[in-house]
Scaffold this motif. Structure first.
Motif, PDB file in Angstrom:
ATOM      1  N   ASP A  33       0.353  -1.380  -0.018  1.00 44.19           N
ATOM      2  CA  ASP A  33       0.068   0.558  -0.408  1.00 44.19           C
ATOM      3  C   ASP A  33       0.986   1.617  -0.013  1.00 44.19           C
ATOM      4  O   ASP A  33       0.245   2.393  -0.970  1.00 44.19           O
ATOM      5  CB  ASP A  33      -1.285  -0.178   1.386  1.00 44.19           C
ATOM      6  CG  ASP A  33      -1.694   1.184   0.881  1.00 44.19           C
ATOM      7  OD1 ASP A  33      -3.032   1.420   0.579  1.00 44.19           O
ATOM      8  OD2 ASP A  33      -1.429   2.346   2.043  1.00 44.19           O
ATOM      9  N   CYS A  34       1.821   0.740   1.031  1.00 43.70           N
ATOM     10  CA  CYS A  34       2.883   2.694   0.215  1.00 43.70           C
ATOM     11  C   CYS A  34       3.517   2.572  -0.380  1.00 43.70           C
ATOM     12  O   CYS A  34       3.270   3.475  -0.586  1.00 43.70           O
ATOM     13  CB  CYS A  34       3.640   2.067   1.552  1.00 43.70           C
ATOM     14  SG  CYS A  34       3.009   1.842   3.575  1.00 43.70           S
ATOM     15  N   SER A  40       8.836   6.498  -0.294  1.00 47.75           N
ATOM     16  CA  SER A  40      10.035   6.217  -2.009  1.00 47.75           C
ATOM     17  C   SER A  40      10.685   4.760  -0.418  1.00 47.75           C
ATOM     18  O   SER A  40      11.407   5.732   0.210  1.00 47.75           O
ATOM     19  CB  SER A  40      10.851   7.791  -1.960  1.00 47.75           C
ATOM     20  OG  SER A  40      12.291   6.309  -2.295  1.00 47.75           O
ATOM     21  N   VAL A  41      10.375   3.691  -0.562  1.00 47.86           N
ATOM     22  CA  VAL A  41      11.180   3.167   0.642  1.00 47.86           C
ATOM     23  C   VAL A  41      11.615   1.574   0.331  1.00 47.86           C
ATOM     24  O   VAL A  41      11.211   0.788   0.240  1.00 47.86           O
ATOM     25  CB  VAL A  41       9.539   2.653   1.765  1.00 47.86           C
ATOM     26  CG1 VAL A  41       9.003   3.494   2.420  1.00 47.86           C
ATOM     27  CG2 VAL A  41       8.798   2.443   1.038  1.00 47.86           C
ATOM     28  N   LEU A 163      15.241   6.779  -5.545  1.00 46.52           N
ATOM     29  CA  LEU A 163      13.807   8.070  -6.701  1.00 46.52           C
ATOM     30  C   LEU A 163      12.258   7.026  -5.857  1.00 46.52           C
ATOM     31  O   LEU A 163      12.312   6.609  -5.140  1.00 46.52           O
ATOM     32  CB  LEU A 163      13.733   6.781  -7.838  1.00 46.52           C
ATOM     33  CG  LEU A 163      15.213   6.537  -8.706  1.00 46.52           C
ATOM     34  CD1 LEU A 163      15.391   5.135  -9.736  1.00 46.52           C
ATOM     35  CD2 LEU A 163      15.221   8.164  -8.658  1.00 46.52           C
ATOM     36  N   TYR A 164      11.603   7.595  -6.393  1.00 49.98           N
ATOM     37  CA  TYR A 164       9.896   7.933  -5.947  1.00 49.98           C
ATOM     38  C   TYR A 164       9.802   6.353  -7.296  1.00 49.98           C
ATOM     39  O   TYR A 164      10.752   5.872  -7.868  1.00 49.98           O
ATOM     40  CB  TYR A 164       9.172   8.004  -6.367  1.00 49.98           C
ATOM     41  CG  TYR A 164       9.297   9.801  -5.442  1.00 49.98           C
ATOM     42  CD1 TYR A 164       8.546   9.483  -3.737  1.00 49.98           C
ATOM     43  CD2 TYR A 164      10.196  10.944  -5.323  1.00 49.98           C
ATOM     44  CE1 TYR A 164       9.078  10.621  -3.195  1.00 49.98           C
ATOM     45  CE2 TYR A 164       9.974  11.924  -4.874  1.00 49.98           C
ATOM     46  CZ  TYR A 164       8.884  11.848  -3.349  1.00 49.98           C
ATOM     47  OH  TYR A 164       9.193  12.987  -2.686  1.00 49.98           O
ATOM     48  N   PRO A 165       8.643   5.003  -6.408  1.00 55.56           N
ATOM     49  CA  PRO A 165       8.279   4.353  -7.181  1.00 55.56           C
ATOM     50  C   PRO A 165       7.823   4.972  -9.157  1.00 55.56           C
ATOM     51  O   PRO A 165       8.843   3.557  -9.617  1.00 55.56           O
ATOM     52  CB  PRO A 165       7.169   4.386  -6.262  1.00 55.56           C
ATOM     53  CG  PRO A 165       6.892   4.318  -4.914  1.00 55.56           C
ATOM     54  CD  PRO A 165       7.479   5.579  -5.105  1.00 55.56           C
ATOM     55  N   CYS A 170      14.525  11.853  -5.869  1.00 53.75           N
ATOM     56  CA  CYS A 170      13.996  11.883  -4.674  1.00 53.75           C
ATOM     57  C   CYS A 170      15.010  12.539  -3.878  1.00 53.75           C
ATOM     58  O   CYS A 170      15.987  11.467  -3.743  1.00 53.75           O
ATOM     59  CB  CYS A 170      13.136  11.141  -3.757  1.00 53.75           C
ATOM     60  SG  CYS A 170      13.105  10.175  -3.267  1.00 53.75           S
ATOM     61  N   ASP A 171      15.395  13.408  -2.145  1.00 53.34           N
ATOM     62  CA  ASP A 171      16.051  13.888  -2.000  1.00 53.34           C
ATOM     63  C   ASP A 171      16.044  13.632  -1.104  1.00 53.34           C
ATOM     64  O   ASP A 171      15.228  13.109  -0.110  1.00 53.34           O
ATOM     65  CB  ASP A 171      16.279  15.975  -1.778  1.00 53.34           C
ATOM     66  CG  ASP A 171      16.171  16.555  -2.612  1.00 53.34           C
ATOM     67  OD1 ASP A 171      16.751  15.618  -3.712  1.00 53.34           O
ATOM     68  OD2 ASP A 171      16.589  17.470  -2.455  1.00 53.34           O
TER      69      ASP A 171
END
Ligand SMILES: CC(C)(COP(=O)(O)OP(=O)(O)OC[C@H]1O[C@@H](n2cnc3c(N)ncnc32)[C@H](O)[C@@H]1OP(=O)(O)O)[C@@H](O)C(=O)NCCC(=O)NCCS
Length: 179
Positions: A33-34, A40-41, A163-165, A170-171
């Motif tokens: 879901d995230c 960004s995980v 990176l975002y998905p 992203c910083d």
């Protein structure tokens, strides 16, 4: 009285062994879901439940080796959030841990669950002999405000760290906290 339900009634439990294995699908659903929500995980879109489950199975193996600890927030028995503390560290940094994978399902956000998970993570880390925690998080996302509010010290920003998905850069902001 607030109309927004808060974290009252949420149980935070440290999971390992069979209890952790039994929760792999619940944990994977939160991660899935995230990532679907653009967090960004570590993972890129598209990201399936099977991939999320595999990721948590790998982390569960490290829990079994004592290399990390994992907490889950349970709402009426269902996993709605999670956080980990990486315990493994080089021989000259036995007192240092790292917070990882703080994740709250979108339907359970803004109720104080992340703050509750972090409070428990710090307590568990202290019980493991840690006195210093570090973490990094996407600059400008809600998590950055959360850590500042919880007393973490901001070290600085690394541009274009991840990176975002969806592939955008992203910083990242690095934080530390003495516990
Ligand atoms: C970052 C994240 C973990 C926060 O989870 P959360 O459970 O919503 O966090 P909290 O509820 O503790 O705090 C979030 C906000 O809700 C507010 N809040 C907390 N309890 C509240 C309540 N009962 N009523 C209204 N607002 C509330 C907090 O003040 C905070 O506000 P802010 O964003 O304006 O500062 C969640 O957004 C998430 O999983 N994001 C994707 C993954 C991610 O980025 N993880 C961090 C990796 S380092």
């Amino acid at each position: 009285m607030s109309a927004v339900p808060d974290s009252a009634g949420i149980e935070v439990r440290r999971l390992a062994g069979a209890a952790l294995n039994a929760r792999l699908d619940g944990l994977a659903a939160v991660l899935e879901d995230c990532v679907s929500g653009g967090a960004s995980v570590s993972y890129m879109a598209p990201f399936s439940h099977a991939q999320a489950r595999e990721a948590f199975a790998g982390m569960a193996a490290e829990v079994e080796q004592g290399r990390r600890l994992l907490l889950a927030a349970l709402d009426d028995g269902a996993v709605v959030g999670t956080v980990q503390v990486i315990l493994a560290s080089p021989p000259n940094q036995p007192h240092r841990g790292e917070i990882a994978k703080l994740l709250v399902h979108r339907r359970a956000r803004r109720r104080g669950l992340a703050a509750l998970l972090m409070e428990h993570a710090e307590a568990e880390a202290r019980a493991e002999g840690k006195s210093l925690l570090v973490l990094d998080t996407v600059t400008g996302d809600p998590a950055e405000r959360l850590y500042a509010r919880l007393g973490w010290t901001r070290v600085g920003v690394i541009p274009n760290y991840a990176l975002y998905p969806d592939g955008r850069f992203c910083d990242t902001t690095v934080f530390w906290k003495a516990i």
